[in-house]
Design a protein around this motif. Structure first.
Motif, PDB file in Angstrom:
ATOM      1  N   LYS A   1       0.004   8.635  12.629  1.00  0.00           N
ATOM      2  CA  LYS A   1       0.174   8.043  11.767  1.00  0.00           C
ATOM      3  C   LYS A   1       1.041   6.761  11.947  1.00  0.00           C
ATOM      4  CE  LYS A   1       2.785  11.288  10.150  1.00  0.00           C
ATOM      5  NZ  LYS A   1       3.177  12.975   8.981  1.00  0.00           N
TER       6      LYS A   1
ATOM      7  N   PRO B   1      -3.052   3.049   5.430  1.00  0.00           N
ATOM      8  CA  PRO B   1      -4.308   3.722   5.897  1.00  0.00           C
ATOM      9  C   PRO B   1      -4.678   3.312   6.504  1.00  0.00           C
ATOM     10  CG  PRO B   1      -3.649   2.650   3.125  1.00  0.00           C
ATOM     11  CD  PRO B   1      -2.314   2.979   4.288  1.00  0.00           C
ATOM     12  N   GLY B   2      -5.518   4.605   6.666  1.00  0.00           N
ATOM     13  CA  GLY B   2      -6.256   4.484   8.457  1.00  0.00           C
ATOM     14  C   GLY B   2      -7.460   3.069   8.859  1.00  0.00           C
TER      15      GLY B   2
ATOM     16  N   HIS C   1       0.437   5.410  -0.840  1.00  0.00           N
ATOM     17  CA  HIS C   1      -0.363   6.143   0.085  1.00  0.00           C
ATOM     18  C   HIS C   1       1.002   5.959   0.841  1.00  0.00           C
ATOM     19  CE1 HIS C   1      -3.129   6.864   3.501  1.00  0.00           C
ATOM     20  NE2 HIS C   1      -4.539   6.548   2.903  1.00  0.00           N
TER      21      HIS C   1
ATOM     22  N   PHE D   1       1.184  -0.729  -0.073  1.00  0.00           N
ATOM     23  CA  PHE D   1      -0.231   0.000  -0.284  1.00  0.00           C
ATOM     24  C   PHE D   1       0.863   1.179  -0.195  1.00  0.00           C
ATOM     25  CE2 PHE D   1      -0.052  -1.961   3.992  1.00  0.00           C
ATOM     26  CZ  PHE D   1       1.035  -1.408   4.929  1.00  0.00           C
TER      27      PHE D   1
END
Length: 142
Positions: free
Chosen positions: A98, A58-59, A50, A46
């Motif tokens: 993050k 990603p969350g 991202h 990812f």
């Protein structure tokens, strides 16, 4: 303490690479809680998109990692062997930080309510002791 390596996790969860997001379980009690870890590397698929200029996990994948950790607790009960834990809902979800390459993300999920095949877990992800995500995850075992 009950701990599980990746091969033991694969005996409980149906997920496989690249979607298995828990590297090891530090402790768990079937039907009660699980504490696991995801060691985030730059080689995660990812990160290519991202974001190329600032890689951030990603969350939704952090929430998925929490759900998989909780699924270890739920699916390790003998009566749930071979079953799948499905998402029923995500409530009170807050992103507070993050997750980036090199982070060792601690994943904690505690079952706070269960009735039959449905239940709710309180989930928390941290990096270096700092809260990254907190949520209530509803699950169904089927």
């Amino acid at each position: 303490m009950n701990h599980l390596n990746i091969k033991q996790i694969e005996e409980i969860l149906p997920h496989r690479h690249p979607f298995l997001l828990v590297d090891y379980i530090e402790d768990y009690e079937p039907g009660e809680f699980a504490v696991g870890y995801k060691c985030v590397t730059f080689r995660e698929d990812f990160f290519q998109g991202h974001f190329p200029q600032e890689p951030v996990m990603p969350g939704v994948l952090i929430v998925e990692a929490l759900a998989q950790t909780g699924a270890v607790a739920i699916l390790s009960k003998p009566e749930n062997k071979g079953k799948i834990a499905y998402f029923g809902g995500i409530d009170k979800c807050r992103f507070k930080g993050k997750v980036q390459p090199g982070d060792k993300m601690k994943l904690e999920m505690r079952v706070i309510k269960q009735k039959g095949p449905m239940g709710v877990g309180e989930a928390i992800a941290t990096v270096d002791g700092k809260l990254v995500v907190k949520a209530e995850l509803t699950f169904m075992v089927g």
